[in-house]
Design a protein around this motif. Structure first.
Motif, PDB file in Angstrom:
ATOM      1  N   THR A  10       0.803  -1.221   0.000  1.00  0.00           N
ATOM      2  CA  THR A  10       0.000   0.000   0.000  1.00  0.00           C
ATOM      3  C   THR A  10       0.838   1.276   0.000  1.00  0.00           C
ATOM      4  O   THR A  10       0.521   2.228  -0.728  1.00  0.00           O
ATOM      5  N   PRO A  11       1.919   1.355   0.803  1.00  0.00           N
ATOM      6  CA  PRO A  11       2.733   2.590   0.746  1.00  0.00           C
ATOM      7  C   PRO A  11       3.274   2.875  -0.656  1.00  0.00           C
ATOM      8  O   PRO A  11       3.298   4.040  -1.086  1.00  0.00           O
ATOM      9  N   GLN A  12       3.694   1.832  -1.372  1.00  0.00           N
ATOM     10  CA  GLN A  12       4.182   2.034  -2.733  1.00  0.00           C
ATOM     11  C   GLN A  12       3.064   2.529  -3.641  1.00  0.00           C
ATOM     12  O   GLN A  12       3.277   3.390  -4.499  1.00  0.00           O
ATOM     13  N   ALA A  13       1.850   1.991  -3.438  1.00  0.00           N
ATOM     14  CA  ALA A  13       0.704   2.432  -4.232  1.00  0.00           C
ATOM     15  C   ALA A  13       0.349   3.884  -3.925  1.00  0.00           C
ATOM     16  O   ALA A  13       0.078   4.687  -4.823  1.00  0.00           O
ATOM     17  N   LEU A  14       0.337   4.248  -2.644  1.00  0.00           N
ATOM     18  CA  LEU A  14       0.011   5.619  -2.255  1.00  0.00           C
ATOM     19  C   LEU A  14       1.022   6.613  -2.819  1.00  0.00           C
ATOM     20  O   LEU A  14       0.661   7.727  -3.190  1.00  0.00           O
ATOM     21  N   ALA A  15       2.292   6.197  -2.873  1.00  0.00           N
ATOM     22  CA  ALA A  15       3.320   7.085  -3.409  1.00  0.00           C
ATOM     23  C   ALA A  15       3.072   7.404  -4.877  1.00  0.00           C
ATOM     24  O   ALA A  15       3.496   8.461  -5.362  1.00  0.00           O
ATOM     25  N   ARG A  16       2.377   6.514  -5.577  1.00  0.00           N
ATOM     26  CA  ARG A  16       2.058   6.743  -6.987  1.00  0.00           C
ATOM     27  C   ARG A  16       0.595   7.143  -7.176  1.00  0.00           C
ATOM     28  O   ARG A  16       0.105   7.160  -8.310  1.00  0.00           O
ATOM     29  N   ASP A  17      -0.103   7.419  -6.069  1.00  0.00           N
ATOM     30  CA  ASP A  17      -1.509   7.831  -6.128  1.00  0.00           C
ATOM     31  C   ASP A  17      -2.353   6.784  -6.856  1.00  0.00           C
ATOM     32  O   ASP A  17      -3.221   7.105  -7.664  1.00  0.00           O
ATOM     33  N   ILE A  18      -2.089   5.501  -6.551  1.00  0.00           N
ATOM     34  CA  ILE A  18      -2.822   4.393  -7.161  1.00  0.00           C
ATOM     35  C   ILE A  18      -3.734   3.763  -6.116  1.00  0.00           C
ATOM     36  O   ILE A  18      -3.322   3.524  -4.977  1.00  0.00           O
ATOM     37  N   ASP A  19      -4.965   3.499  -6.505  1.00  0.00           N
ATOM     38  CA  ASP A  19      -5.951   2.869  -5.624  1.00  0.00           C
ATOM     39  C   ASP A  19      -5.741   1.360  -5.679  1.00  0.00           C
ATOM     40  O   ASP A  19      -6.147   0.699  -6.634  1.00  0.00           O
ATOM     41  N   LEU A  20      -5.096   0.800  -4.663  1.00  0.00           N
ATOM     42  CA  LEU A  20      -4.812  -0.641  -4.589  1.00  0.00           C
ATOM     43  C   LEU A  20      -5.821  -1.304  -3.670  1.00  0.00           C
ATOM     44  O   LEU A  20      -5.956  -0.910  -2.511  1.00  0.00           O
ATOM     45  N   GLY A  21      -6.552  -2.295  -4.178  1.00  0.00           N
ATOM     46  CA  GLY A  21      -7.595  -2.913  -3.373  1.00  0.00           C
ATOM     47  C   GLY A  21      -7.672  -4.416  -3.507  1.00  0.00           C
ATOM     48  O   GLY A  21      -7.065  -5.021  -4.407  1.00  0.00           O
ATOM     49  N   PHE A  22      -8.414  -5.020  -2.590  1.00  0.00           N
ATOM     50  CA  PHE A  22      -8.607  -6.471  -2.559  1.00  0.00           C
ATOM     51  C   PHE A  22     -10.097  -6.780  -2.503  1.00  0.00           C
ATOM     52  O   PHE A  22     -10.852  -6.161  -1.760  1.00  0.00           O
ATOM     53  N   VAL A  23     -10.507  -7.760  -3.303  1.00  0.00           N
ATOM     54  CA  VAL A  23     -11.876  -8.249  -3.301  1.00  0.00           C
ATOM     55  C   VAL A  23     -11.829  -9.763  -3.177  1.00  0.00           C
ATOM     56  O   VAL A  23     -11.138 -10.434  -3.948  1.00  0.00           O
ATOM     57  N   GLY A  24     -12.562 -10.314  -2.207  1.00  0.00           N
ATOM     58  CA  GLY A  24     -12.556 -11.758  -2.069  1.00  0.00           C
ATOM     59  C   GLY A  24     -13.203 -12.200  -0.780  1.00  0.00           C
ATOM     60  O   GLY A  24     -13.592 -11.375   0.060  1.00  0.00           O
ATOM     61  N   PRO A  25     -13.312 -13.496  -0.581  1.00  0.00           N
ATOM     62  CA  PRO A  25     -13.938 -14.028   0.636  1.00  0.00           C
ATOM     63  C   PRO A  25     -13.046 -13.810   1.850  1.00  0.00           C
ATOM     64  O   PRO A  25     -11.845 -13.530   1.728  1.00  0.00           O
ATOM     65  N   ASP A  26     -13.640 -13.939   3.021  1.00  0.00           N
ATOM     66  CA  ASP A  26     -12.861 -13.801   4.256  1.00  0.00           C
ATOM     67  C   ASP A  26     -11.780 -14.867   4.344  1.00  0.00           C
ATOM     68  O   ASP A  26     -10.713 -14.637   4.912  1.00  0.00           O
ATOM     69  N   SER A  27     -12.074 -16.037   3.791  1.00  0.00           N
ATOM     70  CA  SER A  27     -11.115 -17.140   3.852  1.00  0.00           C
ATOM     71  C   SER A  27     -11.167 -17.930   2.546  1.00  0.00           C
ATOM     72  O   SER A  27     -12.241 -18.124   1.973  1.00  0.00           O
ATOM     73  N   ALA A  28      -9.984 -18.359   2.083  1.00  0.00           N
ATOM     74  CA  ALA A  28      -9.889 -19.190   0.881  1.00  0.00           C
ATOM     75  C   ALA A  28      -8.844 -20.262   1.141  1.00  0.00           C
ATOM     76  O   ALA A  28      -7.654 -20.090   0.842  1.00  0.00           O
ATOM     77  N   PRO A  29      -9.254 -21.409   1.711  1.00  0.00           N
ATOM     78  CA  PRO A  29      -8.302 -22.466   2.062  1.00  0.00           C
ATOM     79  C   PRO A  29      -7.586 -23.018   0.826  1.00  0.00           C
ATOM     80  O   PRO A  29      -8.172 -23.162  -0.248  1.00  0.00           O
ATOM     81  N   LEU A  30      -6.313 -23.309   1.000  1.00  0.00           N
ATOM     82  CA  LEU A  30      -5.499 -23.834  -0.094  1.00  0.00           C
ATOM     83  C   LEU A  30      -4.313 -24.559   0.518  1.00  0.00           C
ATOM     84  O   LEU A  30      -3.928 -24.281   1.657  1.00  0.00           O
ATOM     85  N   ARG A  31      -3.736 -25.493  -0.226  1.00  0.00           N
ATOM     86  CA  ARG A  31      -2.492 -26.125   0.205  1.00  0.00           C
ATOM     87  C   ARG A  31      -1.367 -25.582  -0.651  1.00  0.00           C
ATOM     88  O   ARG A  31      -1.480 -25.504  -1.870  1.00  0.00           O
ATOM     89  N   GLY A  32      -0.289 -25.190   0.024  1.00  0.00           N
ATOM     90  CA  GLY A  32       0.837 -24.658  -0.717  1.00  0.00           C
ATOM     91  C   GLY A  32       1.907 -24.149   0.216  1.00  0.00           C
ATOM     92  O   GLY A  32       1.867 -24.375   1.427  1.00  0.00           O
ATOM     93  N   ASP A  33       2.873 -23.453  -0.360  1.00  0.00           N
ATOM     94  CA  ASP A  33       3.958 -22.843   0.397  1.00  0.00           C
ATOM     95  C   ASP A  33       3.598 -21.378   0.615  1.00  0.00           C
ATOM     96  O   ASP A  33       3.608 -20.579  -0.325  1.00  0.00           O
ATOM     97  N   ALA A  34       3.277 -21.024   1.840  1.00  0.00           N
ATOM     98  CA  ALA A  34       2.792 -19.670   2.136  1.00  0.00           C
ATOM     99  C   ALA A  34       3.831 -18.602   1.799  1.00  0.00           C
ATOM    100  O   ALA A  34       3.482 -17.531   1.286  1.00  0.00           O
ATOM    101  N   THR A  35       5.105 -18.883   2.069  1.00  0.00           N
ATOM    102  CA  THR A  35       6.146 -17.892   1.791  1.00  0.00           C
ATOM    103  C   THR A  35       6.272 -17.625   0.301  1.00  0.00           C
ATOM    104  O   THR A  35       6.332 -16.472  -0.150  1.00  0.00           O
ATOM    105  N   LEU A  36       6.309 -18.695  -0.496  1.00  0.00           N
ATOM    106  CA  LEU A  36       6.446 -18.529  -1.942  1.00  0.00           C
ATOM    107  C   LEU A  36       5.216 -17.849  -2.539  1.00  0.00           C
ATOM    108  O   LEU A  36       5.337 -16.986  -3.415  1.00  0.00           O
ATOM    109  N   LEU A  37       4.025 -18.231  -2.083  1.00  0.00           N
ATOM    110  CA  LEU A  37       2.812 -17.610  -2.613  1.00  0.00           C
ATOM    111  C   LEU A  37       2.771 -16.120  -2.249  1.00  0.00           C
ATOM    112  O   LEU A  37       2.320 -15.298  -3.047  1.00  0.00           O
TER     113      LEU A  37
END
Length: 249
Positions: A100-127
């Motif tokens: 968000t700080p990088q987006a604000l520095a460029r006056d860009i509206d950065l947002g997220f749309v999605g469910p509260d939770s989305a279970p998945l199996r994977g490597d959290a760090t890499l994702l």
């Protein structure tokens, strides 16, 4: 034994590629940094010295980013297979918050749309690294005052999309931007050409497919579709297979 030797050869080939890429890509900025430092040492005027130091600081930041990207690419290309249960929505929200700080520095509206939770199996760090690179790429190519939206959806499969208001990428050039160190010639944006290569590597390691298309706003939409969930404790990382060219992919 053959399988073990194949994996060893694959690992050694990947290490040689990384060393070659790192030395080649770091040589130019380090040489430039040395020249700028030598020029600053010869200067006597305080204002000129401050200007030189500002240029040196810019070069250091670029070199630091390149080193970070190289290490991220190395981790993505040689995954540990440490998969576990995770929440893709949470990881995405955290990545959006971090960028968000990088987006604000460029006056860009950065947002997220999605469910509260989305279970998945994977490597959290890499994702997390994959999503940060997706956001970073979108912010770099989106004009000031525009909108960048990340969307997580989970129906039969799990998908994450990133829409931006940038210039987009011509259909005929969308495959080539996933290659390491490839940047479109018409682009004037600063970058090292590794962000989307990292995205591709991490997605492939999770059995996911990356596609590009025109965003509804006229910019670019990057979509990552994950496969159906695998059995608990099973990593979908494919066994390494050497390519005929020896590049591993």
């Amino acid at each position: 034994v053959n399988g073990m030797l194949m994996r060893i050869d694959y690992g050694l080939s990947a290490m040689r590629r990384f060393i070659s890429d790192a030395s080649h890509q770091l040589k130019t900025p380090l040489s430039g940094l040395q020249v700028q430092t030598e020029m600053a040492l010869r200067e006597k005027d305080p204002d000129t010295i401050l200007d030189s130091l500002d240029k040196i600081n810019t070069s250091v930041r670029r070199t630091s980013r390149l080193a970070t990207q190289l290490l991220s690419h190395a981790r993505a290309a040689e995954p540990s297979g440490g998969f576990g249960d995770l929440d893709l929505s949470r990881i995405t929200r955290e990545a959006v918050s971090a960028m968000t700080p990088q987006a604000l520095a460029r006056d860009i509206d950065l947002g997220f749309v999605g469910p509260d939770s989305a279970p998945l199996r994977g490597d959290a760090t890499l994702l997390g690294e994959m999503i940060v690179n997706l956001i970073d790429n979108a912010l770099r190519y989106t004009p000031k005052g525009a909108v960048v939206t990340l969307r997580v959806e989970q129906n039969e499969t799990t998908t994450i999309t990133v829409d931006d208001d940038g210039p987009g990428i011509p259909a005929g050039k969308r495959e080539m931007v996933f290659e390491r160190f490839v940047r479109l010639q018409e682009s004037e944006t600063e970058g090292c050409g590794l962000g989307l290569a990292i995205v591709q590597e991490i997605a492939a390691g999770h059995g996911a497919r990356v596609t590009m298309e025109d965003a509804p706003s006229g910019g670019l939409r990057v979509r990552i579709a994950f496969p159906e969930p695998v059995a608990s404790g099973v990593s979908p990382f494919p066994s390494p297979q050497p390519s005929p060219s020896g590049r591993g992919r």
